[in-house]
Scaffold this motif. Structure first.
Motif, PDB file in Angstrom:
ATOM      1  N   LEU A   9      14.659 -10.371  -6.791  1.00 37.24           N
ATOM      2  CA  LEU A   9      14.847 -11.799  -7.356  1.00 37.24           C
ATOM      3  C   LEU A   9      15.517 -12.680  -6.440  1.00 37.24           C
ATOM      4  O   LEU A   9      15.818 -13.913  -6.191  1.00 37.24           O
ATOM      5  CB  LEU A   9      15.393 -11.542  -8.600  1.00 37.24           C
ATOM      6  CG  LEU A   9      15.391 -12.827  -9.516  1.00 37.24           C
ATOM      7  CD1 LEU A   9      13.859 -13.139  -9.919  1.00 37.24           C
ATOM      8  CD2 LEU A   9      16.120 -12.424 -10.878  1.00 37.24           C
ATOM      9  N   GLY A  16      11.007 -24.335 -11.707  1.00 38.27           N
ATOM     10  CA  GLY A  16       9.852 -24.550 -12.192  1.00 38.27           C
ATOM     11  C   GLY A  16       9.443 -25.890 -12.324  1.00 38.27           C
ATOM     12  O   GLY A  16      10.152 -26.826 -12.436  1.00 38.27           O
ATOM     13  N   ARG A  17       8.167 -25.954 -12.572  1.00 37.39           N
ATOM     14  CA  ARG A  17       7.554 -27.267 -12.492  1.00 37.39           C
ATOM     15  C   ARG A  17       7.002 -27.721 -13.880  1.00 37.39           C
ATOM     16  O   ARG A  17       6.987 -26.793 -14.639  1.00 37.39           O
ATOM     17  CB  ARG A  17       6.532 -27.529 -11.181  1.00 37.39           C
ATOM     18  CG  ARG A  17       7.296 -27.422 -10.034  1.00 37.39           C
ATOM     19  CD  ARG A  17       6.214 -26.877  -8.698  1.00 37.39           C
ATOM     20  NE  ARG A  17       7.132 -27.095  -7.503  1.00 37.39           N
ATOM     21  CZ  ARG A  17       7.749 -26.029  -6.986  1.00 37.39           C
ATOM     22  NH1 ARG A  17       7.900 -24.915  -7.801  1.00 37.39           N
ATOM     23  NH2 ARG A  17       8.607 -25.956  -6.011  1.00 37.39           N
ATOM     24  N   TYR A  22       1.690 -28.937 -12.162  1.00 41.77           N
ATOM     25  CA  TYR A  22       0.663 -27.784 -12.128  1.00 41.77           C
ATOM     26  C   TYR A  22      -0.799 -28.339 -11.993  1.00 41.77           C
ATOM     27  O   TYR A  22      -1.548 -27.850 -11.258  1.00 41.77           O
ATOM     28  CB  TYR A  22       0.714 -26.803 -13.323  1.00 41.77           C
ATOM     29  CG  TYR A  22       1.475 -25.691 -13.435  1.00 41.77           C
ATOM     30  CD1 TYR A  22       2.968 -25.855 -12.818  1.00 41.77           C
ATOM     31  CD2 TYR A  22       0.882 -24.578 -13.421  1.00 41.77           C
ATOM     32  CE1 TYR A  22       3.725 -24.636 -12.819  1.00 41.77           C
ATOM     33  CE2 TYR A  22       1.879 -23.308 -13.184  1.00 41.77           C
ATOM     34  CZ  TYR A  22       3.203 -23.557 -12.881  1.00 41.77           C
ATOM     35  OH  TYR A  22       3.868 -22.148 -12.553  1.00 41.77           O
ATOM     36  N   PRO A  42       3.806 -16.481 -10.885  1.00 41.72           N
ATOM     37  CA  PRO A  42       4.665 -16.274 -11.419  1.00 41.72           C
ATOM     38  C   PRO A  42       5.166 -17.707 -12.383  1.00 41.72           C
ATOM     39  O   PRO A  42       4.814 -18.873 -11.834  1.00 41.72           O
ATOM     40  CB  PRO A  42       5.894 -16.155 -10.614  1.00 41.72           C
ATOM     41  CG  PRO A  42       5.353 -17.187  -9.346  1.00 41.72           C
ATOM     42  CD  PRO A  42       4.062 -16.981  -9.522  1.00 41.72           C
ATOM     43  N   GLY A  44       8.078 -18.528 -13.698  1.00 35.03           N
ATOM     44  CA  GLY A  44       9.202 -18.903 -13.207  1.00 35.03           C
ATOM     45  C   GLY A  44       9.672 -19.672 -14.312  1.00 35.03           C
ATOM     46  O   GLY A  44      10.035 -19.492 -15.525  1.00 35.03           O
ATOM     47  N   ASP A  63       6.736 -13.006 -15.112  1.00 33.70           N
ATOM     48  CA  ASP A  63       7.695 -13.423 -14.051  1.00 33.70           C
ATOM     49  C   ASP A  63       8.659 -12.141 -13.791  1.00 33.70           C
ATOM     50  O   ASP A  63       8.934 -11.460 -14.999  1.00 33.70           O
ATOM     51  CB  ASP A  63       8.376 -14.505 -14.163  1.00 33.70           C
ATOM     52  CG  ASP A  63       9.100 -15.168 -12.800  1.00 33.70           C
ATOM     53  OD1 ASP A  63       8.822 -16.108 -12.226  1.00 33.70           O
ATOM     54  OD2 ASP A  63       9.891 -14.318 -12.358  1.00 33.70           O
ATOM     55  N   ILE A  64       8.927 -11.537 -12.670  1.00 35.96           N
ATOM     56  CA  ILE A  64       9.844 -10.563 -12.624  1.00 35.96           C
ATOM     57  C   ILE A  64      11.149 -11.069 -13.248  1.00 35.96           C
ATOM     58  O   ILE A  64      12.162 -10.224 -13.628  1.00 35.96           O
ATOM     59  CB  ILE A  64      10.126 -10.097 -11.187  1.00 35.96           C
ATOM     60  CG1 ILE A  64      10.926  -8.859 -11.106  1.00 35.96           C
ATOM     61  CG2 ILE A  64      10.847 -11.405 -10.299  1.00 35.96           C
ATOM     62  CD1 ILE A  64      10.810  -8.370  -9.425  1.00 35.96           C
ATOM     63  N   LEU A 136       4.622  -8.539  -9.893  1.00 35.75           N
ATOM     64  CA  LEU A 136       3.477  -8.263  -8.690  1.00 35.75           C
ATOM     65  C   LEU A 136       4.017  -7.287  -7.743  1.00 35.75           C
ATOM     66  O   LEU A 136       5.204  -7.212  -7.474  1.00 35.75           O
ATOM     67  CB  LEU A 136       3.205  -9.393  -8.220  1.00 35.75           C
ATOM     68  CG  LEU A 136       2.326 -10.613  -8.711  1.00 35.75           C
ATOM     69  CD1 LEU A 136       2.435 -11.783  -8.057  1.00 35.75           C
ATOM     70  CD2 LEU A 136       0.858 -10.178  -9.178  1.00 35.75           C
ATOM     71  N   GLY A 152       1.524 -20.183  -8.104  1.00 40.13           N
ATOM     72  CA  GLY A 152       2.046 -21.187  -7.534  1.00 40.13           C
ATOM     73  C   GLY A 152       3.395 -20.907  -6.987  1.00 40.13           C
ATOM     74  O   GLY A 152       4.097 -20.338  -7.715  1.00 40.13           O
ATOM     75  N   ASN A 153       3.566 -21.321  -5.769  1.00 42.37           N
ATOM     76  CA  ASN A 153       4.925 -21.222  -4.956  1.00 42.37           C
ATOM     77  C   ASN A 153       5.696 -19.764  -5.045  1.00 42.37           C
ATOM     78  O   ASN A 153       6.993 -19.578  -5.391  1.00 42.37           O
ATOM     79  CB  ASN A 153       5.748 -22.295  -5.653  1.00 42.37           C
ATOM     80  CG  ASN A 153       5.300 -23.719  -5.534  1.00 42.37           C
ATOM     81  OD1 ASN A 153       4.993 -24.069  -4.423  1.00 42.37           O
ATOM     82  ND2 ASN A 153       4.937 -24.236  -6.758  1.00 42.37           N
TER      83      ASN A 153
HETATM   84  C1  LIG Z   1       9.623 -20.773  -6.842  1.00 45.75           C
HETATM   85  S1  LIG Z   1       9.281 -20.005  -8.418  1.00 45.75           S
HETATM   86  C2  LIG Z   1       7.668 -20.752  -8.934  1.00 45.75           C
HETATM   87  C3  LIG Z   1       7.389 -20.772 -10.454  1.00 45.75           C
HETATM   88  C4  LIG Z   1       6.521 -21.606 -10.761  1.00 45.75           C
HETATM   89  N1  LIG Z   1       5.096 -21.019 -10.397  1.00 45.75           N
HETATM   90  C5  LIG Z   1       6.287 -23.009 -10.040  1.00 45.75           C
HETATM   91  O1  LIG Z   1       5.411 -23.421  -9.322  1.00 45.75           O
HETATM   92  O2  LIG Z   1       7.061 -23.923 -10.566  1.00 45.75           O
HETATM   93  C6  LIG Z   1       8.844 -18.281  -7.824  1.00 45.75           C
HETATM   94  C7  LIG Z   1       9.159 -17.306  -8.852  1.00 45.75           C
HETATM   95  O3  LIG Z   1       8.742 -16.050  -8.509  1.00 45.75           O
HETATM   96  C8  LIG Z   1       9.176 -14.854  -9.126  1.00 45.75           C
HETATM   97  N2  LIG Z   1       8.787 -13.582  -8.329  1.00 45.75           N
HETATM   98  C9  LIG Z   1       9.509 -13.078  -7.267  1.00 45.75           C
HETATM   99  N3  LIG Z   1       8.955 -12.065  -7.143  1.00 45.75           N
HETATM  100  C10 LIG Z   1       8.042 -11.690  -8.144  1.00 45.75           C
HETATM  101  C11 LIG Z   1       7.172 -10.561  -8.205  1.00 45.75           C
HETATM  102  N4  LIG Z   1       7.203  -9.708  -7.314  1.00 45.75           N
HETATM  103  N5  LIG Z   1       6.331 -10.646  -9.228  1.00 45.75           N
HETATM  104  C12 LIG Z   1       6.435 -11.644 -10.204  1.00 45.75           C
HETATM  105  N6  LIG Z   1       7.297 -12.704  -9.930  1.00 45.75           N
HETATM  106  C13 LIG Z   1       8.231 -12.760  -8.852  1.00 45.75           C
HETATM  107  C14 LIG Z   1      10.502 -15.301  -9.080  1.00 45.75           C
HETATM  108  O4  LIG Z   1      11.163 -14.966 -10.020  1.00 45.75           O
HETATM  109  C15 LIG Z   1      10.299 -17.057  -9.510  1.00 45.75           C
HETATM  110  O5  LIG Z   1      10.491 -17.386 -10.759  1.00 45.75           O
END
Ligand SMILES: C[S@@+](CC[C@H](N)C(=O)[O-])C[C@H]1O[C@@H](n2cnc3c(N)ncnc32)[C@H](O)[C@@H]1O
Length: 233
Positions: A9, A16-17, A22, A42, A44, A63-64, A136, A152-153
Motif C-alpha cells: 500500500l 479517489g474520484r 469515472y 481498485p 480506492g 481494494d487492498i 490483485l 482506474g489509476n
Molecule cells: C490511485 S488509487 C485509484 C482509485 C480509483 N480507482 C480512482 O481512479 O480514483 C489506487 C488504489 O490502488 C490500490 N491498490 C494498490 N495495490 C493494489 C492491489 N494489489 N490490489 C488491489 N488494490 C490495490 C490502492 O490501495 C489505492 O487505493
C-alpha cells in the motif's frame, strides 16, 4: 494487517474520484451501466460505488486498502493528499496546468471531500457488500461474477513500481471474474509515456480471446489520455 499489505500500500496513493470522473475516464454513461453488475478494482477512495447505488447501479468496489480500518484509511488518504499537494506544487508542468486547467486548480479540494465522503460510507456500510477487501492478482470473487470491470489509476500508471508479471496476472484475474468487458485507464505511466506493459496486456488479450480497442477518455484532469476496452469474444 499483514506487513505485506502495509508494504504494498505504501507505494500507491489512497485517493479517489467521483462518478462523473469515472464516466469521463472510462467513456461511459449511466445507461451503459444500468442493469449490469459492475466491479470497481481498485475502488480506492472513489465515491463511484456510493453514487452508483443512489442511481440503482450495482457496483462492488474492491481494494487492498479495505483490509484497513476506516480511521487508518482516512489518515493514509490525508497524508497521501499532502504528498500529492507537495509534488504538484513543485513540478513545472503542474504549476502550468493549474493556471490553464480550472479542474486542476480545484482537484485537491475535490479529492479531499471525496475521501471524507467515501470513508464515511465505508463506516456506514462496513466491509463485505459494497466495499470488499481484495488484492490483485487474487480477488475474492467467483468466475464471471461481474458483467463489467473498471480499473482506474493502478495498472500502467504505476509501471515504475509494479512489474510486467503483476500487470499480466492482474488483468488475467480481472478476466476471470468478468463476463463481458474490462476497461483500463490510463495507458501511460506517471512520466506520461505509454506503459511498457501495454503490449503484454494486449498480447494476453489476444491469447485469451478478448478483443481490444483503445478509446478516447475525456477526464478533464488528464486531458488527451486513452483507455483500453477489452471485450470477451
Ligand atoms: C490511485 S488509487 C485509484 C482509485 C480509483 N480507482 C480512482 O481512479 O480514483 C489506487 C488504489 O490502488 C490500490 N491498490 C494498490 N495495490 C493494489 C492491489 N494489489 N490490489 C488491489 N488494490 C490495490 C490502492 O490501495 C489505492 O487505493
Amino acid at each position: 494487517m499483514s506487513d505485506q499489505h502495509h508494504l504494498e500500500l505504501k507505494h500507491v496513493v489512497f485517493v479517489g474520484r467521483s462518478w462523473e470522473d469515472y464516466c469521463q475516464m472510462f467513456n461511459l454513461n449511466e445507461a451503459d451501466l444500468q442493469g449490469r453488475n459492475v466491479l470497481d478494482c481498485p475502488g480506492g477512495a472513489a465515491s463511484f460505488a456510493r453514487t452508483a447505488a443512489s442511481k440503482g447501479v450495482e457496483v462492488t468496489a474492491t481494494d487492498i486498502a479495505y483490509y484497513f480500518s476506516p480511521d487508518e484509511l482516512l489518515a493514509k488518504g490525508l497524508e497521501d493528499l499532502q504528498t500529492v499537494q507537495h509534488i504538484t506544487s513543485q513540478r513545472e508542468d503542474c504549476i502550468e496546468m493549474r493556471e490553464t486547467n480550472p479542474r486542476f486548480a480545484s482537484f485537491l479540494e475535490e479529492m479531499t471531500a471525496t475521501l471524507h465522503e467515501t470513508v464515511a460510507d465505508i463506516r456506514e456500510q462496513g466491509y463485505g457488500t459494497r466495499y470488499v477487501p481484495g488484492r490483485l492478482p487474487n480477488l475474492p470473487f467467483a468466475d464471471g461474477q461481474f458483467d463489467i470491470a473498471l480499473s482506474g489509476n493502478l495498472l500502467f500508471i504505476y509501471s515504475q513500481q509494479l512489474g510486467r508479471d503483476f500487470h499480466v496476472e492482474a488483468v488475467r484475474e480481472l478476466m476471470r471474474v468478468t463476463r463481458e468487458e474490462i476497461r483500463l485507464y490510463p495507458l501511460v505511466s506517471t512520466d506520461g509515456q505509454e506503459s511498457p506493459f501495454l503490449q503484454d496486456v494486449l498480447q494476453l488479450a489476444a491469447q485469451e480471446g478478448w478483443a481490444a480497442e483503445k478509446l478516447p477518455a475525456t477526464y478533464e484532469l488528464m486531458p488527451g489520455y486513452e483507455l483500453l476496452r477489452l471485450i470477451r469474444n
